[in-house]
Design an enzyme around this catalytic site. Structure first.
Site, mmCIF file in Angstrom:
data_model
loop_
_atom_site.group_PDB
_atom_site.id
_atom_site.type_symbol
_atom_site.label_atom_id
_atom_site.label_comp_id
_atom_site.label_asym_id
_atom_site.label_seq_id
_atom_site.Cartn_x
_atom_site.Cartn_y
_atom_site.Cartn_z
ATOM 1 N N SER A 20 46.716 5.426 35.081
ATOM 2 C CA SER A 20 47.267 4.532 34.072
ATOM 3 C C SER A 20 48.756 4.274 34.308
ATOM 4 C CB SER A 20 47.073 5.140 32.685
ATOM 5 O OG SER A 20 47.597 4.279 31.698
ATOM 6 N N ASN A 98 43.630 3.660 28.318
ATOM 7 C CA ASN A 98 44.631 4.670 27.975
ATOM 8 C C ASN A 98 45.286 4.294 26.650
ATOM 9 O OD1 ASN A 98 47.523 5.788 28.035
ATOM 10 N ND2 ASN A 98 46.569 6.899 29.722
ATOM 11 N N ASN A 126 47.071 9.490 25.888
ATOM 12 C CA ASN A 126 48.305 9.907 26.550
ATOM 13 C C ASN A 126 49.145 10.691 25.542
ATOM 14 O OD1 ASN A 126 50.756 10.099 27.797
ATOM 15 N ND2 ASN A 126 51.028 7.911 28.163
ATOM 16 N N CYS A 129 53.600 11.184 27.383
ATOM 17 C CA CYS A 129 54.598 10.266 27.938
ATOM 18 C C CYS A 129 55.996 10.800 27.660
ATOM 19 C CB CYS A 129 54.468 8.869 27.355
ATOM 20 S SG CYS A 129 55.700 7.751 28.059
ATOM 21 N N ILE A 190 47.977 15.930 36.153
ATOM 22 C CA ILE A 190 49.036 16.049 35.176
ATOM 23 C C ILE A 190 49.790 14.723 35.016
ATOM 24 C CG2 ILE A 190 49.437 18.509 35.554
ATOM 25 C CD1 ILE A 190 51.759 17.785 37.429
#
Lengths: 302, 254
Positions: A20, A98, A126, A129, A190
């Site tokens: 993504s 995502n 997610n 971020c 990761i």
């Protein structure tokens, strides 16, 4: 060679997908090759409302890697559904959407909307971020928050739910355990590591956001270590990512315990990289004595 | 159509202080359709350099399948590139971006403004424009040692040069020269540092103008949202690599 993999109910024709944020919504890369060749397409993060993202510069090269601080720029979930998803319907490749947000409610709302789309076959949230002021990484560094978020999102997500974990934690296994107990169907790991680069001429951070997420081969050993750690405690499917650019890298991720892999930064150096890796994977597997992906799974380093 | 190709280095030499000119040959050149497009260069093979370097195309020749890039050696990536010699190959992605729209300009009086590393794409632009138009090029450099392509520009335009330190041409900035020019131009094109573009945008707001913008890039093809700038359009932004790098002066906020 049969490269099919099953990820928590989602069947992929091969274990390779773009990650993504590194592939937009697929349109640009479709000029280079047929997206039907991919195992899956993971599209850029969607938020409730549109986001402009951070000021530029947003990227900087670092040794064997790069920093980015895009800031989740996207047109908002409704525009993505209206303008971007229709383009992806022409491909049989499963789309993994995502989801990002500032509040728990935003994650739930966006997931519910995207999971209702026929073209979307799985959701990746997610919670990692590093480049936005609110939300994102906070949910990914506190096991209680990660648990609550996963639990609430799963309630509105009848499709496989992957949780993308942050490496910016002391112990990734506690977060992995929390999201598994909360009902996650799989893990993506990761995300990037928070980093910084200073320009000697201006004596200021090179990235306007000051810090950015480090990706690329520089973080591969960390990804391998973390996947290996988490694999020892879970049977959940893991999508491994972090600096993959060769088929040898892919086998290393599979040996660490990943079931599939996502390719990020390498798409910028070579837009054909995912296609090349899919073509070359069987030959490299044979080179190391594997007749199938299951054989690699059986050889997972304990 | 965008291609990924190993181009052959025909020559690679310094033409001014820290400034190199590289001549490359390969099929990819056939795909270039406008001055102002750029190519994305891979720095060495292997994993150390993960981001390509966007470089504008200074000139191109479809008959010979050759193009010229002019680049300033800043950082170890472009230093690596400066060491390439005849017969070496270079991994190139391109052509990228939309370039300068010149197709509808005939018999016009056109002002072309360049600063430093923004000068190279303006050479191909002046070559094209000069076929049917009267072109004046105003070029700014830091000092005499950094000046390149003065004679080439003079062949295709009335060329005026400014240097910041006054070591050649007029002392000062391109905007100082523009102030002294008769203002009977119909269109301008500019490429250079943001400060210069911003000053020119202000100074020439009464003119139809086109700005070629530079920014740090990731993918170069519009997928990663690294090189984004605010704009007056429906989306509120433009992607420099994909929507540009050339924009109408009224569209972008500098």
């Amino acid at each position: 060679m049969n490269l099919t993999v099953n990820l928590g109910g989602l069947t992929l024709q091969n274990p390779i997908m773009p990650s993504s944020g590194c592939f937009g919504f697929g349109r640009e890369f479709s000029e280079f090759y047929d997206l039907n060749e991919l195992g899956a397409i993971v599209i850029k993060a969607a938020t409730g409302d549109k986001r402009f993202g951070n000021t530029t510069p947003r990227v900087a090269e670092t040794p064997s890697g790069m920093l980015n601080a895009i800031g989740l720029q996207n047109p908002g979930v409704d525009q993505i559904i209206e303008k971007e998803l229709p383009f992806l319907q022409q491909f049989h490749t499963p789309v993994i959407a995502n989801v990002a947000g500032s509040q728990l409610e935003e994650y739930v709302e966006v997931t519910e909307k995207l999971a209702a789309q026929q073209v979307v076959k799985a959701i990746e949230i997610n919670i990692s971020c590093p480049n936005v002021q609110e939300g994102g990484i906070q949910f990914g560094t506190d096991p209680t928050l990660a648990y609550d978020l996963t639990e609430q999102v799963k309630k509105v997500c009848p499709k496989p739910l992957f949780v993308k974990l942050s490496p910016n934690v002391t112990d990734i296994t506690t977060i992995a355990q929390a999201v598994e107990e909360a009902g996650a169907d799989g893990l993506s790991m990761i995300n990037t590591l928070t980093g910084m680069k200073i320009d000697l001429h201006t004596q200021q951070p090179l990235i306007a956001n000051e810090t950015g997420g480090l990706s690329g081969p520089a973080i591969k050993p960390i990804a391998i270590r973390m996947i290996h750690q988490v694999r020892s405690q879970t049977t959940l499917p893991i999508i491994g990512m972090g600096g993959i650019s060769t088929t040898e890298d892919i086998i290393e991720f599979l040996l660490a315990g990943a079931n599939a892999v996502a390719v990020g930064t390498a798409n910028f150096q070579n837009p054909f990289v995912c296609q090349n890796l899919i073509d070359e994977l069987p030959e490299t597997l044979e080179k190391y004595g594997f007749q199938s992906l299951d054989e690699v799974k059986g050889a997972v380093t304990s | 159509m965008k291609k990924l190709e190993h181009l052959t280095v025909i020559s690679n030499q310094p033409i001014a202080l820290d400034t190199y000119e590289i001549l490359l040959e390969g099929d990819l050149v056939q795909q270039i359709n406008r001055p102002g497009q750029f190519v994305h260069i891979q720095i060495s093979e292997g994993d150390y350099h993960k981001l390509r370097r966007p470089l504008s195309i200074a000139s191109y020749n479809h008959n010979k399948s050759q193009m010229t890039l002019i680049y300033k050696v800043v950082g170890d990536g472009l230093n690596w590139m400066s060491q390439l010699s005849e017969g070496d190959s270079l991994n190139v992605l391109g052509p990228l971006g939309n370039g300068f729209e010149t197709e509808n300009l005939f018999g016009e009086k056109i002002l072309v403004i360049g600063g430093g590393v923004g000068v190279p794409p303006l050479y191909a632009l002046c070559q094209h424009l000069s076929e049917h138009n009267d072109v004046t090029a105003v070029l700014g450099y830091q000092s005499r040692a950094q000046i390149f392509y003065e004679n080439q520009f003079k062949d295709v335009s009335d060329t005026l040069i400014a240097t910041n330190d006054g070591s050649y041409g007029q002392k000062g900035f391109v905007t100082d020269i523009i102030t002294d020019l008769n203002d009977d131009f119909t269109t301008y094109f500019a490429c250079g540092p943001l400060e210069m573009l911003s000053a020119v945008q202000q100074q020439l707001q009464y003119l139809d103008g086109y700005l070629s913008i530079e920014e740090r890039m990731g993918c170069g093809i519009g997928a990663c949202f690294a090189c984004v700038r605010e704009a007056h359009n429906d989306k509120g932004y433009v992607k420099i690599c994909q929507d540009g790098p050339v924009f109408h002066s009224s569209e972008v906020t500098l």
